[in-house]
Write a protein that holds these residues in place. Sequence first.
Motif, PDB file in Angstrom:
ATOM      1  N   ASP A  37       6.969 -15.845 -32.676  1.00 20.41           N
ATOM      2  CA  ASP A  37       6.631 -16.912 -31.734  1.00 20.41           C
ATOM      3  C   ASP A  37       7.229 -16.630 -30.360  1.00 20.41           C
ATOM      4  OD1 ASP A  37       9.179 -19.389 -32.346  1.00 20.41           O
ATOM      5  OD2 ASP A  37       9.109 -17.345 -33.091  1.00 20.41           O
ATOM      6  N   TRP A  38       7.818 -15.442 -30.187  1.00 17.47           N
ATOM      7  CA  TRP A  38       8.343 -15.010 -28.886  1.00 17.47           C
ATOM      8  C   TRP A  38       7.371 -14.094 -28.165  1.00 17.47           C
ATOM      9  CZ3 TRP A  38      12.552 -17.246 -26.904  1.00 17.47           C
ATOM     10  CH2 TRP A  38      13.425 -17.890 -27.781  1.00 17.47           C
ATOM     11  N   LYS A  39       6.500 -13.443 -28.933  1.00 20.00           N
ATOM     12  CA  LYS A  39       5.526 -12.533 -28.333  1.00 20.00           C
ATOM     13  C   LYS A  39       4.266 -13.324 -27.980  1.00 20.00           C
ATOM     14  CE  LYS A  39       7.114  -8.175 -30.260  1.00 20.00           C
ATOM     15  NZ  LYS A  39       8.464  -8.654 -30.594  1.00 20.00           N
ATOM     16  N   PRO A  40       3.871 -13.373 -26.708  1.00 20.14           N
ATOM     17  CA  PRO A  40       2.781 -14.264 -26.277  1.00 20.14           C
ATOM     18  C   PRO A  40       1.429 -13.949 -26.892  1.00 20.14           C
ATOM     19  CG  PRO A  40       3.450 -12.782 -24.491  1.00 20.14           C
ATOM     20  CD  PRO A  40       4.464 -12.628 -25.570  1.00 20.14           C
ATOM     21  N   ASN A  41       1.227 -12.717 -27.365  1.00 21.45           N
ATOM     22  CA  ASN A  41      -0.078 -12.346 -27.893  1.00 21.45           C
ATOM     23  C   ASN A  41      -0.154 -12.370 -29.414  1.00 21.45           C
ATOM     24  OD1 ASN A  41      -1.146 -11.883 -25.290  1.00 21.45           O
ATOM     25  ND2 ASN A  41      -0.208  -9.847 -25.241  1.00 21.45           N
ATOM     26  N   SER A  42       0.905 -12.839 -30.077  1.00 27.90           N
ATOM     27  CA  SER A  42       0.867 -12.891 -31.537  1.00 27.90           C
ATOM     28  C   SER A  42      -0.030 -14.025 -32.002  1.00 27.90           C
ATOM     29  CB  SER A  42       2.279 -13.098 -32.095  1.00 27.90           C
ATOM     30  OG  SER A  42       2.696 -14.442 -31.905  1.00 27.90           O
ATOM     31  N   GLN A  43      -0.462 -13.947 -33.252  1.00 27.95           N
ATOM     32  CA  GLN A  43      -1.325 -15.000 -33.788  1.00 27.95           C
ATOM     33  C   GLN A  43      -0.593 -16.340 -33.857  1.00 27.95           C
ATOM     34  OE1 GLN A  43      -3.454 -13.919 -37.375  1.00 27.95           O
ATOM     35  NE2 GLN A  43      -4.143 -11.978 -36.506  1.00 27.95           N
ATOM     36  N   ILE A  44       0.700 -16.310 -34.172  1.00 31.71           N
ATOM     37  CA  ILE A  44       1.461 -17.563 -34.235  1.00 31.71           C
ATOM     38  C   ILE A  44       1.615 -18.160 -32.840  1.00 31.71           C
ATOM     39  CG2 ILE A  44       3.736 -18.544 -34.719  1.00 31.71           C
ATOM     40  CD1 ILE A  44       1.896 -18.115 -37.175  1.00 31.71           C
TER      41      ILE A  44
END
Length: 304
Positions: A37-44
Amino acid sequence: MGSSFDVSIVAENEALAENYIQQVFEEVIRIDLLISDWKPNSQISEVNKNAGIKPVKVDKEVFDLTKRALQFSEITNGAFDITVASMDKIWSFDGLMDELPTKEAIQKSIENVGYKNVILNESESTIFLSKKGMKIGFGATGKGYAADKGRELMLKLGIKGGIVNASGDLASWGRQPDRKSWLIGLRDPFKNGAILRTFPVRNAAMCTSGDYQKFALIDGIRYSHIINLKTGIPATGLTSVTVLGPEAETANAFSTSIMVLGAEAGLQLLNNYPDYACLIITEDNDIITSKNYKKVLKNLNTDN
């Protein structure tokens, strides 16, 4: 995942070992890119951005991980909750906090928390957070899941023994090169650098949650960084909970939950899951083990 991963495997030579270990790291990175949830492009992150707006289609792997997390919320009556990511950061565990937040601040901090507001659609493989401001995160099971998946990958490739250690949440399999079991140490939370106990294991997972590294000491009470989301107040009473069993993801969720539930309720919960055992250390340095503790340790030190 904001954690260090250490991988040990049994291989014929160093070059092979390095190749296999790199494959484990690539698997961890793959998972992190899906669920961080820290990476802006992740699915979450995409799910979190669309809270209160629309459902988001995710991979089956992400959907299933979320579904299992919500099942833990159900069996623990909310002691475990991936919507903790929604909580306003009103607590500090850097040693500088010297007074409790106000009741108003605490209540406001948990307004968007609540696992029942996570809506899953299995046929569409979508996740919908029904309230704006909600977030989900896998800080309590993501590392354990990655350790399990690293072990699973190595077993598929025929690696006969090893450990994937995600900052203390670990999964082991097989034996050491000398055919002995792996020996896992449990840190003594009251003696810096000391090992309290060691566990000989072969096919096992072990996860520890505790307050001895991140806590706030206020009016003589030590408040854990693990927060009871019903009250918005950190857990107290227990210093460390170690859970052992076959899977790190599950052990990780149990150790976090028991820190919140407390010893009595936590032991009652674990009674329903005989493949998992726990060792609890209270803030008074009392040690409590689940009734199946010795049996589970024996099972985890056998060849499956």
